[in-house]
Scaffold this motif. Structure first.
Motif: not given
Ligand code: ADP
Ligand code: MG
Length: 732
Positions: A328, A332, A495, A597
């Protein structure tokens, strides 16, 4: 007692015949002939070679896994008195009877006696030669475990050897070596002791190193340590030899770790000598437009790692970077930004994920982000129809597709990239060494080298690996020394922490009530079915049953089911429905473990949580707590809990910090299991054990550094002694 791969095979009666008078010749056989000129059976030599024992020095470094104490004899009565204690005893006596009986099956029963008593020896498998060897009147030295059998005290399949009266006992512990089927201990002992006496083991560590950074370790000369470990003098502590805490073992472990550290550094240098396309960032490109279009701001940690990656990709050497960030944390988007940088520079990027669900989710997300900006994105997975796959491969090959996202399908031979500049491996710990190498091996198509360059260095793409499984520092140092690491240590804002509760299985009704409650508030729920390791079919059945139960218990809600056996299209459509909130409850097997996600999901129920490992529980729990709603994870368990299960669940309740969880996981399981499949550096460690010897790694690193800069000949000597050509494993 069938021999296993590592247990020594019993010394058969014929062993002395086939025992070598010589081991493989001291130089690796240049002519490639296994059979020596002295006509030794090539099969034994071939078997040794299969165990990696090709050179004399390999034999010398093949160290005992334990010892047997044959230095003392016990009166038979004493051995019988200690029967059942599970300890081997050595006795000597004269054969008083020897017969082959047929009830309940054919077996050889030999009775021996000394002044104190009689003992039965029972052989269920035996050769005619053994019957002869143990004729009446022969004096036998026998070693084995005494058990209370049906006909009184007996040894089943003991090791036996005819002796003359007063034949001296060995004055040293007898080594027991790791062996494979077909190699007897007697053969190995002879081969090794021959190698030991004819192979000089000169010191490879320069005095300046031994007396400098290593002075504190008080390392003894290697040759002396090897002799001691192969033939320990009687006064040495058997316990310290057995548990490898003896100073002689310290020297061996150190030398092994040193070889590993040197070769890891070498792998690092080799990478620096390779070319990779330089892809400097420039303003106004895709990357800038993408950032501007993002609905949120990057966290500070994301900005930092994006900067680190951007700098690597600007260099002309291939990036080899691990991006660690808790579930989270937003990895990505970081991968997407790196891809933009490659695309801006005119290259292609590839993102590989371990499961189709995850890969497809990446594909949807990234194509939704990038296609509006004019970037052609292609999807490549095993489930594509042949025609679709051919079309996708063609777009990759022509260079038309700028970003390819998929599963292992990306690394198949048929896939050729026109200009691959960046490969990203998500959840990299799920892939094996070979797979990671394969994606890197998809060469970057750069301009032909200028004619003036005599030998153009190999050009490879930049590589970014991502993982939510944090690797503790000592492991990172030994396993992945040729890896730069970036860490996202901050979660996106807004969060709310996940509350974790343990719930006894018997309170299932309350759990179902909570689901109602969550759904009433517009939230969504995951229900993860128990892991059933023994049987996939059973696991599937459980998932289907759970699904049916929940459908019946929650008539007002829409419940979906997803598992590994579902056809990909169906899987995708269930996930789709869940993402779009057309399903409120998703019953799932662990296929949803990584990466999925759906921010609106805020309740995670894990059934039989006691069957899962910590890393897995953490990954699963990470599917919730992705939005702003307060999230809850219910770990349902069935009592009674084993102590380790209790510890795991308590850890889950106490913390949501992935690094802390990884640290405790390491405590509970130890590093051997930690990284799953055997990989890179670990394959090289036979003696050092990172549970107990991690502290030595820093010394080994310091010595490696010093030797590489100041003592190149010593480096060569040390590496050739310890590795002899097994270095390629380190490059993944
Ligand atoms: P992981 O590191 O587990 O792969 P993800 O890339 O799936 O995590 O990101 C988790 C969620 O957080 C996704 O819905 C993403 O769009 C959101 N997200 C990522 N960066 C930010 C940010 N800077 N601010 C708000 N939401 C974010
Ligand atoms: Mg992810």
């Amino acid at each position: 007692m069938p021999g296993t791969a590592t247990e020594p095979t019993q010394d058969k009666a014929e062993a002395p015949d086939s025992a070598p008078s010589s081991a493989p010749s001291s130089a690796p056989s240049a002519k490639g002939k296994a059979a020596g000129k002295d006509g030794k059976p090539s099969s034994a030599v071939a078997r040794l070679a299969k165990m990696g024992l090709r050179r004399s020095v390999d034999l010398v470094l093949h160290l005992p896994m334990r010892y047997e104490d044959e230095t003392t004899l016990m009166p038979i009565s004493e051995a019988i008195r200690r029967a059942g204690l599970g300890q081997p005893a050595q006795v000597e006596g004269e054969v008083i009877s020897n017969e082959v009986t047929f009830r309940p099956r054919r077996q050889l029963v030999v009775k021996i006696a000394d002044d104190s008593g009689e003992l039965t020896l029972r052989f269920l498998n035996f050769y005619g030669s053994q019957t002869k060897q143990m004729e009446e009147g022969v004096r036998l030295r026998v070693r084995g475990e005494v058990r209370g059998g049906f006909f009184g005290a007996e040894m089943v399949h003991p090791t036996v050897r005819p002796v003359v009266p007063d034949e001296p006992l060995p004055d040293r512990l007898t080594p027991v070596y790791p062996a494979t089927a077909g190699i007897s201990q007697a053969y190995l002992r002879k081969a090794i002791s021959g190698a030991l006496s004819r192979t000089p083991m000169p010191e490879t560590l320069p005095a300046a190193v031994l007396q400098g950074p290593l002075a504190k370790l008080k390392l003894r000369p290697l040759g002396e340590c090897l002799r001691l470990l192969h033939t320990p003098p009687p006064q040495e502590s058997e316990a310290a030899l057995a548990d490898r805490s003896h100073p002689a073992w310290l020297r061996i472990k150190f030398d092994e770790l040193l070889a590993q550290q040197i070769s890891l550094r070498r792998a690092h240098e080799a990478r620096r000598e390779k070319n990779a396309p330089s892809m400097p960032r420039h303003e106004g490109g895709l990357l800038t437009r993408f950032l501007a279009a993002l609905p949120f701001r990057l966290t500070g940690a994301q900005q930092r790692v994006v900067g680190e990656i951007a700098a690597d990709m600007t260099a002309q050497h291939p990036m080899h970077r691990l991006l660690q960030g808790d579930v989270g944390s937003g990895k990505t988007i970081v991968a997407a930004l790196a891809a933009c940088q490659a695309i801006d520079a005119g290259y292609q990027a590839a993102i590989m994920a371990p499961t189709e669900i995850l890969a497809e989710q990446h594909y949807r997300k990234l194509s939704a982000w990038l296609e509006p900006l004019g970037v052609p994105v292609v999807w490549l997975a095993g489930s594509l129809k042949a025609r679709e796959k051919r079309a996708a491969v063609a777009r990759v090959e022509s260079g038309e597709a700028r970003l390819a996202i998929g599963t292992h399908a990306l690394i198949q031979d048929t896939v050729r990239f026109a200009r691959l500049g960046l490969s990203v491996v998500d959840e990299q710990h799920r892939f094996g060494v070979a797979q990671r190498l394969a994606l890197r091996g998809k060469a970057a198509g750069t301009e032909p080298a200028p004619a003036t360059a005599a030998v153009a260095p190999e050009t490879v793409p930049h590589q970014l690996m991502m993982s939510a499984t944090p690797i503790p520092r000592t492991l990172a140092m030994t396993y992945y020394a040729d890896l730069d690491v970036s860490v996202i240590d901050e979660l996106p804002p807004g969060r709310t922490p996940i509350v974790t509760r343990l719930v006894n299985d018997e309170r299932r009704d309350e759990v179902i009530e909570r689901i109602h409650h969550a759904a009433a508030e517009g939230r969504q729920v995951y229900w993860v079915c128990p892991l059933i390791e023994e049987s996939e079919a059973l696991q599937l059945q459980t998932a289907v049953e759970t699904y049916e139960t929940l459908v019946a218990a929650l008539p007002d809600l829409r419940v979906g089911l997803v598992h590994g056996r579902l056809p990909p299209a169906e899987k995708a459509s269930v996930m789709d429905d869940f993402s779009a909130n057309r399903l409120q409850v998703l019953v799932a097997t662990t296929v949803i473990e990584v990466g999925v996600d759906v921010p609106n999901a805020s309740l995670m129920v894990i059934e039989h949580a006691e069957r899962f490992g910590l890393a897995q529980l953490h990954q699963l729990r990470g599917r919730v707590g992705r939005g702003t709603a307060e999230s809850v994870c219910l770990l349902m368990y069935q009592a009674p809990l084993s102590p380790t299960a209790r510890e795991r669940l308590a850890t889950m309740r106490e913390t949501t910090d992935g690094f802390e969880i990884a640290r405790r996981d390491l405590d509970i399981r130890g590093p051997g299991e930690f990284l799953g499949a055997r990989q890179s550096g670990e394959a090289m460690l036979r003696f050092a054990d990172l549970n107990t010897d991690a502290w030595l790694v820093e010394y080994a690193q310091e010595a490696a550094q010093l030797m590489l800069t100041q003592f190149p000949e010593a480096v060569e000597a040390h590496l050739s002694r310890w590795l002899g050509g097994r270095e390629h494993y380190l490059k993944a």
